[in-house]
Design an enzyme around this catalytic site. Structure first.
Site, mmCIF file in Angstrom:
data_model
loop_
_atom_site.group_PDB
_atom_site.id
_atom_site.type_symbol
_atom_site.label_atom_id
_atom_site.label_comp_id
_atom_site.label_asym_id
_atom_site.label_seq_id
_atom_site.Cartn_x
_atom_site.Cartn_y
_atom_site.Cartn_z
ATOM 1 N N GLY A 213 106.504 19.060 67.301
ATOM 2 C CA GLY A 213 105.235 19.340 67.980
ATOM 3 C C GLY A 213 104.565 18.062 68.437
ATOM 4 O O GLY A 213 105.190 17.001 68.470
ATOM 5 N N ASN A 214 103.318 18.164 68.815
ATOM 6 C CA ASN A 214 102.553 16.978 69.214
ATOM 7 C C ASN A 214 101.088 17.155 68.825
ATOM 8 O O ASN A 214 100.710 18.194 68.286
ATOM 9 C CB ASN A 214 102.720 16.693 70.708
ATOM 10 C CG ASN A 214 102.245 17.846 71.563
ATOM 11 O OD1 ASN A 214 101.050 18.141 71.587
ATOM 12 N ND2 ASN A 214 103.160 18.521 72.236
ATOM 13 N N ARG A 215 100.262 16.147 69.100
ATOM 14 C CA ARG A 215 98.899 16.111 68.577
ATOM 15 C C ARG A 215 97.874 16.850 69.441
ATOM 16 O O ARG A 215 96.685 16.789 69.171
ATOM 17 C CB ARG A 215 98.438 14.663 68.429
ATOM 18 C CG ARG A 215 99.239 13.879 67.440
ATOM 19 C CD ARG A 215 98.673 12.467 67.297
ATOM 20 N NE ARG A 215 99.571 11.631 66.527
ATOM 21 C CZ ARG A 215 99.654 11.660 65.201
ATOM 22 N NH1 ARG A 215 98.888 12.487 64.515
ATOM 23 N NH2 ARG A 215 100.496 10.882 64.563
#
Ligand code: C5P
Length: 401
Positions: A213-215
């Site tokens: 995933g990412n932020r």
């Protein structure tokens, strides 16, 4: 700078050595046609005499809550203002404004106005970097105040560092922008348009419990959807996270890049598509059907590219105005220029996510808008105001077609 013609500007000057530079800002505002009322704190008066401001501005300088004919000068000034520019803003004034303290005419006026406010901090590097000052400015930006960040340069006492008041041109540009955005109800300039927005970071499964995933928090995409709906557009939002949203927005929740692509394609054609989502560029090629067990050995996950949805839309002819995002950490503008060309987008919203208070997760952002006609810088402000600036540009690009 036609933006200022006939507009009432309170120039709020607090007591730092940069107060002498506010004289130049005052002169430029008056030259641009603004009706300028200077308000000085007692400390500002020690740096620059009130006579200097009174001579240059449209009205005499105001100093006190009490020694005036007007029994409530802060209310009169605050209510009548179209814009308040705090230049320079000392750490004390920033703190008072953030805390809602009205100890003098300047801070009382800040609380008594609904006009847009532009704050231009100037102080020694140690003060500028102090967490209290940082937190106060973040709070103000979250409330919609425009913060014009100071520059690096020579400071009082022979020191050099961050904290020197921004250049008058930067202050006037930010002030013009804040004035244009205004505090008023948004103009309904998107009635009849189908606007499709994506928001949040995708999650690409490694196994049933883990993902790549990412932020991204989805806040900027949601702000664009809310703003487009307020302007009268028929909005669809394809998002990976749930946040508050007006009932009129059609929300579709997805998880992976592939699901996001399918939901977007399903909702075409659209006049405007804003791809604010942080879509994964790679995903695990063969996600495990069962949870991968701990073994103590090193593991390799093979990643394969995901479909580039933005580029696909850029080629597809089903979208009239296509907006992409570029979250970069280095070569920020060069990378974004390349994206504008290669993805077939009409507008790229660039943010340098390595900068503090910018991009992922926070409530504030600072971006540059890139299109074929040039660049527009949007200084640090709330994500809602960034959304306004993006849609202003979209409306302008469509009008120019
Ligand atoms: O190429 P890059 O991922 O940096 O481009 C970012 C822009 O492209 C964003 O607008 C994002 O929503 C979009 N994107 C996409 N499909 C991908 C990756 C990114 O549409 N697979």
């Amino acid at each position: 700078m036609r933006a200022f013609a006939g507009r009432r500007v309170v120039l709020a000057v607090s007591g730092g050595i940069a107060a002498y530079k506010a004289v130049e800002v005052c002169r430029r505002l008056v030259d641009a046609g603004a009706h300028v009322t200077p308000v000085l704190t007692p400390a500002a008066k020690r740096f620059v005499g009130e006579a200097t401001f009174s001579a240059l501005a449209s009205e005499r300088a105001r100093l006190s809550l009490f020694d005036d004919d007007d029994p409530i000068p802060h209310v009169t000034l605050g209510q009548q203002a179209d814009l308040v520019v705090v230049c320079p803003a000392t750490a004390r004034v920033i703190g008072a404004y953030a805390a809602g303290l009205a100890g003098d005419l300047l801070s009382a006026t800040l609380l008594a106005t609904r006009a847009p406010v532009v704050v231009c901090p100037a102080m020694h590097t140690e003060m500028w970097e102090h967490p209290a000052v940082r937190d106060n400015l973040r709070l103000l930006a979250e409330r919609g105040v425009t913060v014009v960040a100071p520059e690096e340069g020579r400071l009082a006492g022979g020191d050099t560092g961050a904290g020197r008041l921004a250049a008058p041109e930067s202050i006037l540009a930010a002030a013009a922008e804040a004035l244009a955005a205004g505090p008023q109800a948004p103009v309904r300039d998107m009635v009849g348009l189908r606007v499709l927005v994506t928001a949040g970071g995708t999650r690409e499964p490694i196994d049933p419990v883990r993902f790549v995933g990412n932020r991204s928090s989805g806040k900027q995409g949601y702000a664009v959807a809310v703003e487009a709906a307020a302007r009268g557009a028929k909005v669809s939002l394809v998002a990976t996270v749930r946040r508050p949203l007006p009932d009129s927005v059609d929300l579709v929740l997805v998880e992976t890049a592939e699901e996001l692509r399918a939901a977007v394609v399903d909702r075409l054609p659209a006049e405007v598509v804003v791809m604010a989502a942080a879509v994964a560029d790679y995903r695990p090629a063969a996600p495990a059907a069962d949870k991968i067990k701990k073994s103590g050995e090193a593991r390799t996950v093979t990643l394969e590219p995901t479909p580039d949805i933005l580029a696909e839309l850029g080629r597809g002819g089903q979208v009239e105005t296509l907006v992409g995002f570029a979250a970069e950490t280095s070569d920020v503008l060069a990378n974004a220029e390349a994206k504008l060309r290669t993805k077939g987008a009409d507008l790229i919203v660039v943010n340098d996510v390595s900068a503090p208070s910018v991009g992922f997760d926070g409530d504030t952002n600072e971006v540059v808008l890139l299109d074929a006609a040039g660049r527009t810088a949007v200084p640090l402000t709330s994500k809602r105001q960034v959304a306004q600036a993006i849609l202003d540009r979209v409306v302008a690009l469509r009008a120019a077609r």
